[in-house]
Design a protein around this motif. Structure first.
Motif, PDB file in Angstrom:
ATOM      1  N   SER A   1       1.097   4.404  -2.612  1.00  0.00           N
ATOM      2  CA  SER A   1       0.927   5.830  -2.292  1.00  0.00           C
ATOM      3  C   SER A   1       2.199   6.614  -2.563  1.00  0.00           C
ATOM      4  CB  SER A   1       0.422   6.084  -0.876  1.00  0.00           C
ATOM      5  OG  SER A   1       0.664   5.036  -0.054  1.00  0.00           O
ATOM      6  N   HIS A   2       3.329   5.959  -2.435  1.00  0.00           N
ATOM      7  CA  HIS A   2       4.605   6.609  -2.771  1.00  0.00           C
ATOM      8  C   HIS A   2       4.579   7.068  -4.237  1.00  0.00           C
ATOM      9  CE1 HIS A   2       9.129   6.583  -1.892  1.00  0.00           C
ATOM     10  NE2 HIS A   2       9.033   7.028  -3.128  1.00  0.00           N
TER      11      HIS A   2
ATOM     12  N   GLU B   1       0.849  -1.201   0.000  1.00  0.00           N
ATOM     13  CA  GLU B   1       0.000   0.000   0.000  1.00  0.00           C
ATOM     14  C   GLU B   1       0.886   1.254   0.000  1.00  0.00           C
ATOM     15  OE1 GLU B   1      -3.527  -0.402   0.452  1.00  0.00           O
ATOM     16  OE2 GLU B   1      -3.551   1.737  -0.087  1.00  0.00           O
ATOM     17  N   GLN B   2       1.948   1.161   0.790  1.00  0.00           N
ATOM     18  CA  GLN B   2       2.864   2.305   0.909  1.00  0.00           C
ATOM     19  C   GLN B   2       3.569   2.587  -0.433  1.00  0.00           C
ATOM     20  OE1 GLN B   2       5.912   1.524   3.762  1.00  0.00           O
ATOM     21  NE2 GLN B   2       6.305   3.676   4.164  1.00  0.00           N
TER      22      GLN B   2
ATOM     23  N   SER C   1       1.888  12.971  -8.387  1.00  0.00           N
ATOM     24  CA  SER C   1       0.736  13.880  -8.268  1.00  0.00           C
ATOM     25  C   SER C   1       1.055  15.274  -8.800  1.00  0.00           C
ATOM     26  CB  SER C   1       0.272  13.956  -6.819  1.00  0.00           C
ATOM     27  OG  SER C   1       1.309  14.535  -6.054  1.00  0.00           O
TER      28      SER C   1
ATOM     29  N   GLN D   1       1.967   7.496  -6.142  1.00  0.00           N
ATOM     30  CA  GLN D   1       0.935   8.510  -6.376  1.00  0.00           C
ATOM     31  C   GLN D   1       1.407   9.885  -5.922  1.00  0.00           C
ATOM     32  OE1 GLN D   1      -2.637   6.370  -4.842  1.00  0.00           O
ATOM     33  NE2 GLN D   1      -3.426   6.826  -6.883  1.00  0.00           N
ATOM     34  N   ARG D   2       2.128   9.906  -4.787  1.00  0.00           N
ATOM     35  CA  ARG D   2       2.630  11.203  -4.327  1.00  0.00           C
ATOM     36  C   ARG D   2       3.694  11.734  -5.283  1.00  0.00           C
ATOM     37  NH1 ARG D   2       2.567   8.648   0.658  1.00  0.00           N
ATOM     38  NH2 ARG D   2       4.828   8.604   0.733  1.00  0.00           N
TER      39      ARG D   2
END
Ligand SMILES: NC(=O)C1=CN([C@@H]2O[C@H](COP(=O)(O)OP(=O)(O)OC[C@H]3O[C@@H](n4cnc5c(N)ncnc54)[C@H](OP(=O)(O)O)[C@@H]3O)[C@@H](O)[C@H]2O)C=CC1
Ligand SMILES: O=C(O)[C@@H]1CCC=N1
Length: 277
Positions: free
Chosen positions: A153-154, A149-150, A160, A156-157
């Protein structure tokens, strides 16, 4: 793909050096923010053709792919799909659980990536498009069996700042390749045709081209900002008996929509085939 600049552009996290096998970032000024330091980014390629721009932008460069693995924890694999297996073979023995490997290669499946890497490697498969270079890109991605999951999100950040970035089922990655990865090229053809039309009717080419580009930007922005269906927006442009509806009749005669759907289908199928070979 010029991912390196986009990654560095984002306002996040420390990258312990990142990038791998890339074409160059655009020329400075680069806007590095917060913890992302250009000195922590490393690009590797056989020649200086693209790397020179990394160097000029203050990033580390090397011709040795293994050096990137030794220095970096987040690795973007941006070689052409047919070269990827060789490159993964080269770095295989250096890949550890500390590494996150992110592929942008069209067609190459998670299963193939995982087969070519040590058991347990954290892998993300992505498909970006070229417009990431101007912070208007699109990217979809899916996780390999060991990515967390991390890790998701890594990414995606990281992305972004330069693209809409969605996690999707793997089956959508090839479709996104056909729709958007390749889709920017269809949009350029449309822009070129608009500009040629302007020239045909007597407008100078450079003005015609700039107006065509802005027309595409504006149309896309209207879609996203209003949330309206394109058919509704198209209707808003058509004055009864006016110019637009006459033009649309011609586009329908030329099978524009069917042709574009065929194009997305052809590119998606090609990505699927590339994944099989
Ligand atoms: N172009 C696009 O819009 C998109 C591309 N992609 C994917 O991006 C990837 C790259 O495509 P594209 O940008 O067209 O390719 P390019 O040819 O522009 O870039 C490939 C880079 O890989 C380098 N390279 C070649 N061999 C090696 C090697 N053994 N080790 C390290 N680096 C190497 C090349 O180095 P050198 O500079 O020395 O030649 C070059 O800089 C592909 O997998 C493609 O599917 C995905 C989405 C969109
Ligand atoms: O043409 C290609 O194969 C790559 C993938 C999507 C865009 N360019």
């Amino acid at each position: 793909m010029q991912i390196v600049w986009d990654v560095c552009h984002t306002p996040l996290m420390t990258l312990n050096g990142v990038i791998f096998f890339l074409p160059p970032p655009p020329p400075p000024p680069l806007r590095f923010q917060d913890n992302v330091h250009r000195g922590n980014v490393m690009g590797s390629a056989p020649s200086d053709k693209n790397l020179i721009q990394f160097k000029n932008a203050g990033m580390q460069t090397t011709h040795c792919n293994e050096s990137v693995l030794r220095s970096c924890s987040v690795i973007f694999l941006t070689v052409k799909p047919n070269i990827l297996p060789t490159v993964l073979g080269e770095i295989y023995s250096l890949v550890t659980p500390e590494h996150l490997l992110i592929s942008v290669a069209a067609g190459i499946t998670v299963q193939t990536l995982e087969k070519l890497l040590p058991a347990g490697t954290r892998v993300l498969r992505t498909m970006p498009n070229l417009a990431c270079q101007v912070q208007e890109g699109t990217m979809v991605f899916c996780r390999g069996s060991h990515a967390t999951e991390q890790d998701a999100s890594h990414l995606q950040r990281l992305m972004s700042g330069c693209s809409l970035c969605e996690e999707t089922p793997e089956a959508f990655i090839n479709i996104h390749s056909g729709l958007s990865g390749s889709g920017v090229a269809y949009a350029y053809m449309f822009a070129e045709a608009l500009a040629d039309g302007g020239v045909k009717m007597g407008m100078p080419y450079h003005l015609s081209l700039r107006l065509a580009g802005q027309t595409l930007v504006g149309a896309g922005k209207m879609m996203l900002e209003t949330g309206e269906h394109p058919a509704k927006l198209k209707g808003d442009v058509c004055t009864p008996g006016g110019t637009t509806i006459h033009a649309i009749h011609e586009l329908e005669r030329g099978n524009l929509r069917s042709t574009v759907m065929n194009a997305v289908e052809a590119a998606t199928n090609q990505a699927r085939n590339m994944g099989k070979s």
